[in-house]
Design a protein around this motif. Structure first.
Motif, mmCIF file in Angstrom:
data_model
loop_
_atom_site.group_PDB
_atom_site.id
_atom_site.type_symbol
_atom_site.label_atom_id
_atom_site.label_comp_id
_atom_site.label_asym_id
_atom_site.label_seq_id
_atom_site.Cartn_x
_atom_site.Cartn_y
_atom_site.Cartn_z
ATOM 1 N N LEU A 167 0.620 -0.856 -0.224
ATOM 2 C CA LEU A 167 -0.187 0.548 0.288
ATOM 3 C C LEU A 167 0.953 1.034 0.129
ATOM 4 O O LEU A 167 0.402 2.209 -0.596
ATOM 5 C CB LEU A 167 -0.821 0.242 1.179
ATOM 6 C CG LEU A 167 -1.744 0.727 1.062
ATOM 7 C CD1 LEU A 167 -3.175 0.615 -0.120
ATOM 8 C CD2 LEU A 167 -2.724 0.932 2.326
ATOM 9 N N ASN A 168 2.043 1.268 0.882
ATOM 10 C CA ASN A 168 2.367 2.521 0.572
ATOM 11 C C ASN A 168 3.284 2.500 -0.339
ATOM 12 O O ASN A 168 3.887 3.888 -0.930
ATOM 13 C CB ASN A 168 4.201 2.375 2.140
ATOM 14 C CG ASN A 168 3.157 2.656 3.891
ATOM 15 O OD1 ASN A 168 2.158 3.064 3.346
ATOM 16 N ND2 ASN A 168 3.945 1.693 4.352
ATOM 17 N N THR A 169 4.524 1.781 -1.229
ATOM 18 C CA THR A 169 4.894 1.643 -2.289
ATOM 19 C C THR A 169 3.334 2.385 -3.101
ATOM 20 O O THR A 169 4.250 3.161 -4.107
ATOM 21 C CB THR A 169 4.856 0.353 -3.064
ATOM 22 O OG1 THR A 169 5.887 -0.004 -2.342
ATOM 23 C CG2 THR A 169 5.542 0.476 -4.433
ATOM 24 N N VAL A 170 2.082 1.812 -3.779
ATOM 25 C CA VAL A 170 1.461 2.400 -4.218
ATOM 26 C C VAL A 170 1.178 4.019 -4.343
ATOM 27 O O VAL A 170 1.033 4.627 -5.403
ATOM 28 C CB VAL A 170 0.310 2.146 -4.360
ATOM 29 C CG1 VAL A 170 -0.761 1.968 -5.172
ATOM 30 C CG2 VAL A 170 0.472 0.076 -4.650
ATOM 31 N N LYS A 171 1.644 4.112 -2.569
ATOM 32 C CA LYS A 171 1.043 5.711 -2.652
ATOM 33 C C LYS A 171 1.937 6.524 -3.018
ATOM 34 O O LYS A 171 1.688 8.027 -3.255
ATOM 35 C CB LYS A 171 0.897 5.596 -1.116
ATOM 36 C CG LYS A 171 -0.352 5.346 -0.186
ATOM 37 C CD LYS A 171 -0.727 5.260 1.560
ATOM 38 C CE LYS A 171 -2.118 5.513 1.548
ATOM 39 N NZ LYS A 171 -2.016 4.677 3.201
ATOM 40 N N ALA A 172 3.375 6.241 -2.861
ATOM 41 C CA ALA A 172 4.610 6.420 -3.125
ATOM 42 C C ALA A 172 4.533 6.827 -4.804
ATOM 43 O O ALA A 172 4.749 7.578 -5.010
ATOM 44 C CB ALA A 172 5.593 5.806 -2.675
ATOM 45 N N TYR A 173 4.106 5.773 -5.202
ATOM 46 C CA TYR A 173 4.084 6.053 -7.338
ATOM 47 C C TYR A 173 2.815 7.386 -7.395
ATOM 48 O O TYR A 173 3.136 7.507 -8.112
ATOM 49 C CB TYR A 173 3.704 4.691 -7.669
ATOM 50 C CG TYR A 173 4.884 3.554 -8.225
ATOM 51 C CD1 TYR A 173 6.105 3.984 -8.530
ATOM 52 C CD2 TYR A 173 4.755 1.726 -7.349
ATOM 53 C CE1 TYR A 173 7.132 3.032 -8.817
ATOM 54 C CE2 TYR A 173 5.855 1.356 -7.352
ATOM 55 C CZ TYR A 173 7.141 2.215 -8.371
ATOM 56 O OH TYR A 173 7.556 0.830 -8.504
ATOM 57 N N LEU A 174 2.119 6.684 -5.932
ATOM 58 C CA LEU A 174 0.914 7.758 -6.986
ATOM 59 C C LEU A 174 1.403 9.361 -6.932
ATOM 60 O O LEU A 174 0.497 10.169 -7.288
ATOM 61 C CB LEU A 174 -0.338 7.912 -5.842
ATOM 62 C CG LEU A 174 -1.446 8.064 -6.291
ATOM 63 C CD1 LEU A 174 -2.042 8.742 -7.433
ATOM 64 C CD2 LEU A 174 -3.221 7.509 -6.080
ATOM 65 N N HIS A 175 1.795 9.670 -5.364
ATOM 66 C CA HIS A 175 1.860 11.440 -4.858
ATOM 67 C C HIS A 175 3.381 11.234 -6.382
ATOM 68 O O HIS A 175 3.314 12.338 -6.772
ATOM 69 C CB HIS A 175 3.274 10.555 -3.626
ATOM 70 C CG HIS A 175 3.903 11.756 -3.428
ATOM 71 N ND1 HIS A 175 2.735 13.063 -2.485
ATOM 72 C CD2 HIS A 175 5.157 12.386 -3.402
ATOM 73 C CE1 HIS A 175 4.049 13.674 -2.518
ATOM 74 N NE2 HIS A 175 5.063 13.119 -3.123
ATOM 75 N N ASN A 176 4.444 10.565 -6.733
ATOM 76 C CA ASN A 176 5.235 10.455 -7.626
ATOM 77 C C ASN A 176 4.306 11.493 -9.207
ATOM 78 O O ASN A 176 4.729 12.444 -9.644
ATOM 79 C CB ASN A 176 5.949 9.723 -8.001
ATOM 80 C CG ASN A 176 7.505 9.630 -7.243
ATOM 81 O OD1 ASN A 176 7.249 10.128 -6.073
ATOM 82 N ND2 ASN A 176 7.726 8.408 -7.237
#
Length: 199
Positions: A167-176
């Motif tokens: 979930l944190n990785t998805v959030k990081a990609y989406l943030h980028n």
């Protein structure tokens, strides 16, 4: 080459679709067995004709190539899929190749170059033609995977499950992606992605 190469042309622009079909029809060793304007029609035509090669537009009105490629291969596993785009550096190219497409042809290719690509992909199973200079995509292929699933309405949890990401990785990609596309929320990132030609 004695055998005729049977081709399905998939593009949502009638001028492109008909023009390419006419160009290919001028070669004696190539037969255009079908044309499709969208993903649904492409799957139906591919199942019916089982072409040697599907010339697939990278972005259709109802789907992106990365999502269409597995559906085409599911109905005609022996078909080779060549991506067809004016933007060879588009972020959608890598996911579509990963999904099973065999290569890419740029839309400004000459008729003879297009024929060479078709012959090569049938003979060798892939085509690694000339890559033309183009503006690089603002997002990475993995960010693009997340972006297209956001555009399809997926939640972060659903996207993580589909891509095998936390979930944190998805959030990081989406943030980028939101930062790169100057967006403050999911709706705006989709709108801005469309403005950049990514969706």
């Amino acid at each position: 080459m004695t055998a005729t190469i049977r081709v399905l042309v998939v593009d949502d622009h009638p001028v492109v679709r008909d023009g390419v079909a006419a160009q290919l029809g001028s070669h004696r060793d190539i037969e255009v067995v079908g044309r499709a304007a969208d993903a649904e029609q492409a799957v139906v035509e591919c199942a019916r004709e089982r072409p040697d090669v599907v010339l697939l537009d990278l972005r259709l009105s109802d789907a992106l190539a990365a999502d269409v490629v597995p559906r085409l291969l599911a109905v005609s596993a022996s078909s080779r899929i060549l991506l067809f785009t004016a933007f060879p550096e588009h972020a959608g190219v890598a996911p579509a190749l990963a999904a099973g497409a065999c290569g890419l042809v740029v839309k400004d290719a000459s008729a003879s170059a297009l024929r060479r690509a078709l012959v090569e992909v049938v003979r060798q199973g892939s085509y690694r033609g000339e890559r033309h200079g183009s503006d690089p995509s603002p997002v990475t292929p993995r960010e693009y995977d997340v972006l297209r699933l956001v555009a399809a309405g997926g939640t972060n949890a659903e996207i993580g499950e589909q891509l095998g990401l936390s979930l944190n990785t998805v959030k990081a990609y989406l943030h980028n992606v939101m930062r790169k596309l100057d967006a403050r929320n999911r709706a705006q990132v989709i709108t801005n992605a469309r403005a950049h030609g990514l969706l």
